[in-house]
Design a protein around this motif. Sequence first.
Motif: not given
Length: 360
Positions: A308-335
């Motif tokens: 994810r990437r976005g405008d930090y102030d959600v407006g026309p001012e130049d106040r920087g950006i924010f970035t997020n990254s997430s990695d998920y992994e799940n494993r399951a075994q059922e009998l």
Amino acid sequence: MMSAKPCSRAALALALAPLIATVQAEDSPATAERKLEEIVVVGDRIQRNLIDSASSLAVFDETALQAEPNRDLYDLLLRVPNVSAAREDKYSLRGISNQGLTGRGRQLAHIFIDGARQQGRGVVHTFDVEQIEIYRGPQSTAFGPNSLAGAIYVKTRDPSAEWGGRLRLGAASDNGREGAVTLSGPLTDSLGIRLTASHNQTDGEVDNVTLGRDDWQRRERRLQRIKLAWDPGQTGGYSAQLTAQKTALREGPELLPLATAEAGVASDNEVGFFNDDSEVYGLTQVWEWGDGYSFTALTTLGKTEQRRRGDYDVGPEDRGIFTNSSDYENRAQELRFNYRGQRASTVLGLYASEEELFGD
């Protein structure tokens, strides 16, 4: 004691409902030979008719999914009682959010694709889906951890005994386009295959007045799925089914300034996006023998990468950006060891799961 009478009346109403429907069908000459359709709950650990299920759930079979313009799971969630949804991965069951009280940490409900847990946003189209079951209330016994609020089980269509296919094309406003295709048939006498692909996109209804873009909340979703089914057709034999699904979601920023949100106007001076790439794999192996006994082994793997990437102030001012990254992994075994007889049905089993989350 105060709640005994209402519960008794509810049970009586459920018991009389099929009887009344049967009488009406028999009284109508046009439907004299028509039988009541039995809806079988497939997500539970003991498959049974919907009327016999003790869970609070809503079941939509293929006929119900095609009867209404449900393009995806989000469209369906908007029509289910005791369910509210802001998007396909942000919903509440009986007033409890699937993302928990804080929106962080372990989720309280998940979507399962043919038994495999889908961790991220993913893509759940109703095209080529056999049944969707929405469980409301705690389901940890049936679906493992992260199911305190409930669960959503999606059963996709299996490979067919004869070759055939389906095609869907559509168009809508805001440059909306949709296309989906499936092809299914036998590779050998005992091995079948089903291939499914779908894609839809829209430019959205939000204009960015700072950057001069009319596709600020553009959304594109892609899905590819393959299913292989092995069934020799021998009594007491072995059968297996493999499901592999890959989805991709690309969309623009969701956040809008409060003053301009109702008008559908954004003023960000930075280009933002949200990307979700999810994969689910599931292998179901079944050994059956006489007198209603069977043994099932379900092995699943789910992987998700979010950026994810976005405008930090959600407006026309130049106040920087924010970035997020997430990695998920799940494993399951059922009998599971199942017994299904005329007087009783039971299941005994073991369940183990492991999940990892990396984020910054």
